[in-house]
Design a protein around this motif. Structure first.
Motif, PDB file in Angstrom:
ATOM      1  N   UNK A  17     -58.741  -6.617  22.871  1.00  0.00           N
ATOM      2  CA  UNK A  17     -59.009  -5.188  23.075  1.00  0.00           C
ATOM      3  C   UNK A  17     -58.228  -4.732  24.291  1.00  0.00           C
ATOM      4  N   UNK A  18     -57.671  -3.579  24.197  1.00  0.00           N
ATOM      5  CA  UNK A  18     -56.934  -3.072  25.340  1.00  0.00           C
ATOM      6  C   UNK A  18     -56.315  -1.726  25.043  1.00  0.00           C
ATOM      7  N   UNK A  19     -55.587  -1.233  26.011  1.00  0.00           N
ATOM      8  CA  UNK A  19     -54.872   0.031  25.794  1.00  0.00           C
ATOM      9  C   UNK A  19     -53.387  -0.196  26.006  1.00  0.00           C
ATOM     10  N   UNK A  20     -52.670   0.875  26.167  1.00  0.00           N
ATOM     11  CA  UNK A  20     -51.216   0.760  26.039  1.00  0.00           C
ATOM     12  C   UNK A  20     -50.617  -0.307  26.952  1.00  0.00           C
ATOM     13  N   UNK A  21     -51.152  -0.469  28.199  1.00  0.00           N
ATOM     14  CA  UNK A  21     -50.571  -1.457  29.115  1.00  0.00           C
ATOM     15  C   UNK A  21     -50.716  -2.870  28.539  1.00  0.00           C
ATOM     16  N   UNK A  22     -51.920  -3.235  28.107  1.00  0.00           N
ATOM     17  CA  UNK A  22     -52.156  -4.577  27.584  1.00  0.00           C
ATOM     18  C   UNK A  22     -51.357  -4.798  26.298  1.00  0.00           C
ATOM     19  N   UNK A  23     -51.363  -3.798  25.423  1.00  0.00           N
ATOM     20  CA  UNK A  23     -50.717  -3.962  24.112  1.00  0.00           C
ATOM     21  C   UNK A  23     -49.208  -4.092  24.274  1.00  0.00           C
ATOM     22  N   UNK A  24     -48.617  -3.199  25.070  1.00  0.00           N
ATOM     23  CA  UNK A  24     -47.158  -3.236  25.228  1.00  0.00           C
ATOM     24  C   UNK A  24     -46.734  -4.487  25.982  1.00  0.00           C
ATOM     25  N   UNK A  25     -47.561  -4.890  26.956  1.00  0.00           N
ATOM     26  CA  UNK A  25     -47.225  -6.112  27.706  1.00  0.00           C
ATOM     27  C   UNK A  25     -47.226  -7.323  26.771  1.00  0.00           C
ATOM     28  N   UNK A  26     -48.223  -7.393  25.894  1.00  0.00           N
ATOM     29  CA  UNK A  26     -48.294  -8.519  24.957  1.00  0.00           C
ATOM     30  C   UNK A  26     -47.056  -8.559  24.073  1.00  0.00           C
ATOM     31  N   UNK A  27     -46.616  -7.393  23.602  1.00  0.00           N
ATOM     32  CA  UNK A  27     -45.421  -7.351  22.750  1.00  0.00           C
ATOM     33  C   UNK A  27     -44.195  -7.801  23.534  1.00  0.00           C
ATOM     34  N   UNK A  28     -44.057  -7.266  24.760  1.00  0.00           N
ATOM     35  CA  UNK A  28     -42.882  -7.608  25.562  1.00  0.00           C
ATOM     36  C   UNK A  28     -42.837  -9.115  25.823  1.00  0.00           C
ATOM     37  N   UNK A  29     -43.984  -9.694  26.148  1.00  0.00           N
ATOM     38  CA  UNK A  29     -44.006 -11.129  26.450  1.00  0.00           C
ATOM     39  C   UNK A  29     -43.689 -11.939  25.190  1.00  0.00           C
ATOM     40  N   UNK A  30     -44.268 -11.585  24.062  1.00  0.00           N
ATOM     41  CA  UNK A  30     -43.982 -12.323  22.820  1.00  0.00           C
ATOM     42  C   UNK A  30     -42.510 -12.214  22.456  1.00  0.00           C
ATOM     43  N   UNK A  31     -41.922 -11.053  22.662  1.00  0.00           N
ATOM     44  CA  UNK A  31     -40.492 -10.888  22.358  1.00  0.00           C
ATOM     45  C   UNK A  31     -39.663 -11.784  23.279  1.00  0.00           C
ATOM     46  N   UNK A  32     -40.051 -11.808  24.541  1.00  0.00           N
ATOM     47  CA  UNK A  32     -39.299 -12.641  25.485  1.00  0.00           C
ATOM     48  C   UNK A  32     -39.400 -14.123  25.098  1.00  0.00           C
ATOM     49  N   UNK A  33     -40.567 -14.526  24.580  1.00  0.00           N
ATOM     50  CA  UNK A  33     -40.690 -15.931  24.152  1.00  0.00           C
ATOM     51  C   UNK A  33     -39.767 -16.234  22.974  1.00  0.00           C
ATOM     52  N   UNK A  34     -39.422 -15.166  22.216  1.00  0.00           N
ATOM     53  CA  UNK A  34     -38.490 -15.358  21.083  1.00  0.00           C
ATOM     54  C   UNK A  34     -37.037 -15.185  21.507  1.00  0.00           C
TER      55      UNK A  34
END
Lengths: 708, 305
Positions: free
Chosen positions: A496-513
């Motif tokens: 659960x979260x809002x834009x900061x948590x959600x966008x951060x999760x996407x950015x980190x997952x992309x960086x792992x790829x």
């Protein structure tokens, strides 16, 4: 239709005589209502200019008093034209015009031609005030009315608030009522206000106007001389190049994030204070903080962050290096490194409503800035900062070369990141991770593999889709414990979260790829006002999203939080959408029932009224039918023609039908005392007449014959 | 079985002097659009849309208003004279301008619901059952006038006598005045010869009610005048309208001349007339001459629905 010929010799009139005749007094206008309406219109025009800041309050007050006195004087003196007054007023108008020219020349001298609307409003206002002392006739009042409409338009060019609707509505009513009064006066139809006419006209005008607004595209500002930029309160910032304002009453104080769990200032979104701490919890209100006029709406970018430490986003390590752009407005911005090809020009004018951080927001790839200061600061992350405080009333314009491209085009960018590109500091930073994030990386790989995503855009969309399906957006999330990783907590904990948590999760997952991604903060367009053609950005429209690097197209925006619906750029489609949505919410069944019942009632009433207007007697009804059939046959009954005469005439055309016989029977039934004179009681020959009329009807047919 | 009088169906609508208002409106809207485009201001565009609405209503609504105009003639005299003003009273349900076309007249503004006097100037003799007018309206804003031509039925037949020529005697065939005084009605009417069907122009006094009841159609008494005692004039007018008008004027002048000198006059109404008509006054002569030959007012003299 011939018109009276000009008197002989008129063509030989001298110029002086012609001028004298042209200026000869015309019939004075006696309608107090018309004069009152015109006065209200002129006063509305002046007040509207004052409301948008084009006129000082004292000037507006003086002009309003002058108009009221002038109109009263004109009414009292309408029958006694005074030549000396005309000369005096003409001199006054020339004086005001000279003042206007002087103001324009001064503005041109300082290169600020954009501020011409202020003296223009002054010129219009004083001409109106002066003219109000000599409006004896209808045409003079009409001129005042038109000039008042022009004055409201001058104000409308600067209006950014929906409150301007009051002035527009009053002016519309005044114009319509004034014109209607003028028409009544023209035809001698009295001096009162025709309310029925007024209401009907207003309804049609509003329908036409709404239709036009739906059809017409939104106006796009053209860059003729300069684009709007102004500042009302010039406060130089002490920390040159640093972020300031937005978090308190003093706009020159350095920016700082809000307290965890607390409420931040309306402009002080935590993402604009130098770092973005995802542990902070905050709430933002609905206060309008900016209004934006943009050719096309988009993500209005403020700052970008590329350094993630597990809890906060930090500004780029390269941000120590800033570039100062001097020389005054407009500022030409250099093309940033790793930029994509320039796209469509997008002019955005921002009207600041409350104190904000000293950040100039813009859609992607800004190229030119119009801001009223000697210099601006360009951060290495692409952010634009001012050297003066961003106070309420500040207006600035940014021209961007929007390089946002569609996912279909992005899908064509299949080039892998070359070693050279990976060596760029910005890309290195966009791939930085504080630690490997093994669980997040495994999850990202699993999602991408399950979707068979091969291209960068496909991988981003696969991750966005997973986030949309497996996480929930809410502002009510528990605080982050000290030392806890925000991404792990979000992906594998609460989800659960809002834009900061959600966008951060996407950015980190992309960086792992291995895909370069960074956090971006700014604003999304708020509600669109089709009347002012402005997007109203509220404090709660502050947003965080992800920028992903594509070798062919540069940094592209992705919003994993939600498919944030962007307000449409056309007032027409917005209005149509709003009207349809509102209409859809109407209780159609009850409304339809009432409308149907009303229509049925009206139909029954009309039928009954028609039935009552018909003759009651058999003779009357039959005679009427004979007349109608004759008319259909192209032989209408003549005035003063008896029924027998008419029947004989018809018989001339239709000799096989015994119409004379029918007429004789009908006249006898109508006039004969034996059958009850005048009552038209059923005659024994009723069947015979009926048969004759039916035969006549068959002969005539159902179509209307040409008149013979 | 009486029927209400109505004006004839509306003619084709046409705008009057439309170039100025239409050009001004287009220019105004163009300027408005230019300002909206230059400033990018939605408010200017919204105000321009409202102005376009006002212009559209102001330019087109008058067409609707004109088409729906309801005008009727409330009162008109029985007699008129060619070349002299004929005043009628007209009532309109909504404000408009009435310009008489046939007969020509003075353009007059009609106020809604009020009876207004309109002055016509018939320029020829004849029978008028309707008049042709241009009805114009610029409602509701007075920006552009639209007009349409209509026939308005007169409440009663107006007989337009020819104007009397300054002097002259024309059409005189037998100019021997009788010596008998026309005091006696019998003498005026002559000896009773029989009855015949009523013709337009016959005096109601001559209706033979007995024969009418007997035959079922309107009959009038026919009598032989003692023509020797009267100045006998034949009213034969040329086909050409202007010449006919002049001839009628001269004939009227001749009749009036004879009447002024105390000589009784009978007028023969052309070859086909069954009997000569006795004329005792200028009015009677004018009414008689108005009916001679083809009605110069054409359709306006025919029965109107």
């Amino acid at each position: 239709m011939s018109r009276p010929a000009a008197p002989a010799g008129e063509a030989n009139l001298g110029l002086r005589e012609r001028l004298r005749r042209a200026n000869a007094p015309v019939r004075p206008e006696d309608s107090v209502t018309f004069r009152l309406i015109t006065t209200v219109a002129v006063v509305t025009g002046i007040l509207s200019c004052e409301a948008v800041g084009e006129l000082p309050a004292s000037t507006a007050l003086l002009a309003v008093v002058a108009v009221a006195v002038g109109m009263a004087f004109s009414y009292l003196a309408r029958n006694r034209p005074r030549q000396w007054l005309k000369v005096l007023l003409a001199a006054a108008v020339i004086g005001v015009f000279a003042w206007f020219v002087n103001q324009v020349l001064q503005a041109a001298g300082t290169g600020q031609l954009v501020s011409i609307e202020v003296p223009l409003a002054g010129l219009f206002t004083w001409v109106q005030a002066i003219h109000s002392f000599d409006v004896p006739a209808r045409r003079d009042l009409l001129f005042s009315l038109a000039a008042a409409a022009a004055l409201v338009t001058v104000a409308g060019a600067q209006a950014v608030s929906a409150s301007f609707l009051v002035f527009a509505a009053v002016m519309l009513v005044c114009c319509v009522a004034g014109l209607a009064c003028s028409w009544r006066s023209m035809t001698g139809g009295g001096h009162g206000l025709p309310f029925g006419l007024l209401a009907g006209s207003l309804v049609i005008i509003l329908a036409v106007a709404i239709g036009l607004l739906i059809v017409l595209p939104a106006p796009r500002a053209t860059q003729n001389l300069s684009l709007p930029h102004s500042i009302t309160n010039f406060l130089r910032l002490p920390n040159d190049g640093g972020l300031a304002g937005g978090s308190g009453p003093n706009p020159t104080q350095p920016s700082h994030p809000g307290k965890p769990g607390g409420r931040v200032g309306v402009g002080g979104y935590i993402g604009f204070s130098g770092n973005l701490d995802t542990a902070d919890r905050f709430s933002l209100g609905s206060k309008v903080i900016m209004r934006v006029r943009a050719d096309s709406p988009g993500y209005f970018l403020g700052l970008t962050y590329d350094t993630w430490n597990g809890q906060s986003w930090l500004p780029s390590r390269r941000d120590r290096g800033i570039t100062r752009l001097s020389g005054g407005s407009p500022f030409e911005l250099p093309v940033p490194g790793l930029a994509g090809p320039p796209g469509k020009e997008n002019v955005q004018t921002f009207y600041v409503e409350t104190a904000l951080p000293n950040i100039l927001f813009a859609t992607s790839q800004p190229t030119e800035v119009f801001f009223p200061s000697r210099s601006i600061i360009l951060g290495n992350d692409g952010s634009i900062r001012t050297t003066v405080a961003m106070t309420a009333g500040t207006v600035y314009t940014v021209v961007s070369a929007d390089n946002e491209v569609s996912p279909a085009l992005l899908a064509t960018d299949t080039r892998p990141l070359t070693r050279r590109v990976r060596s760029f500091p910005a890309i290195k930073d966009a791939l930085q991770l504080p630690y490997p994030y093994p669980r997040a990386a495994a999850l990202a790989r699993r999602i991408v593999a399950r979707r068979h995503a091969r291209t960068t855009v496909a991988k981003v969309e696969a991750l966005e889709s997973w986030i949309a399906g497996h996480t929930k957006y809410t502002l009510d999330i528990p605080p982050l414990r000290p030392g806890q990783d925000a991404v792990n907590q979000f992906l594998f904990g609460s989800r659960r979260g809002y834009c900061e948590q959600i966008s951060t999760a996407l950015a980190v997952m992309l960086r792992t790829l291995g895909i370069p991604a960074r956090e971006a903060t700014g604003y999304v367009p708020g509600p669109y006002d089709p009347l002012s053609n402005l997007y109203e950005i509220q404090a709660k429209d502050a947003h965080a999203w992800v920028q992903v690097y594509f070798p062919k197209y540069g940094w592209q925006n992705f919003d994993p939080t939600a498919n944030v619906p962007l307000a449409p750029s056309s007032p027409g489609s917005y209005l149509a959408h709003a009207i349809l949505a509102d209409a859809g919410r109407l209780p159609l069944v009850p409304i339809g029932s009432v409308a149907g019942a009303g229509l049925a009632g009206y139909g029954a009433f009309s039928l009954e009224r028609r039935r009552r207007s018909l003759p009651r007697s058999f003779a009357g009804r039959a005679a009427l039918r004979l007349e109608r059939l004759g008319k259909r046959a192209g032989l209408p009954r003549r005035r003063a023609e008896t029924l027998s005469e008419y029947a004989r005439r018809l018989e001339g055309r239709y000799p096989k039908i015994a119409l004379s016989r029918a007429a004789a029977v009908l006249e006898e039934a109508h006039y004969s005392a034996g059958s009850g004179a005048g009552t038209g009681r059923a005659s024994p020959h009723e069947a015979e007449v009926g048969a004759i009329l039916r035969a006549f009807s068959r002969q005539v047919g159902w179509w209307r014959h040409p008149r013979r | 079985m009486s029927r209400a009088r109505r004006s004839a169906p509306a003619g084709r609508l046409r705008p009057e002097r439309w170039a100025g208002p239409v050009t001004s409106a287009l220019l105004l809207l163009f300027v408005w659009a230019a300002v909206a485009h230059a400033s990018g201001s939605g408010w200017v565009q919204a105000l321009g849309a409202l102005a376009a609405g006002v212009a559209l209503v102001g330019l087109l609504a008058p067409a609707l208003a004109t088409n729906r105009l309801q005008v009727r003639i409330e009162a008109s005299p029985d007699d008129a004279t060619s070349g002299r003003p004929l005043r009628i009273k007209v009532r309109a349900e909504s404000s408009c301008r009435l310009t008489p076309v046939r007969p020509a007249g003075t353009p007059t503004n009609l106020s809604a619901g009020k009876s207004t006097e309109v002055e016509l100037l018939p320029d020829r003799r004849g029978l008028l059952r309707a008049i042709e007018v241009d009805l114009s309206s610029a409602a509701p804003f007075g920006l552009l006038w639209w007009s349409c031509r209509r026939h308005l039925a007169l409440p009663r037949l107006v007989v337009v006598s020819p104007a009397r020529a300054p002097s002259g005697r024309a059409g005189e065939e037998v100019a021997e005045p009788g010596s008998a005084s026309p005091a006696s009605r019998l003498a005026e009417e002559g000896e009773r010869r029989g009855s015949r069907e009523y013709q337009v122009g016959d005096s109601p006094r001559r209706v033979d009610w007995r024969s009418t009841a007997h035959t079922g159609s309107l009959m009038v008494k026919e009598s032989d005048l003692s023509l020797e005692r009267f100045v006998r004039l034949r009213a034969e007018l040329p086909e050409e309208p202007l010449a006919a008008e002049e001839a009628a004027s001269r004939l009227l002048a001749a009749i009036c001349g004879h009447l002024a000198e105390g000589r009784p006059v009978v007028v023969e109404l052309g070859e086909g007339a069954l009997h000569p008509s006795r004329v005792t006054s200028e009015r009677q002569a004018g009414r008689l001459l108005a009916r001679v030959g083809k009605n110069p007012w054409g359709a306006l003299g025919e029965e109107e629905r």
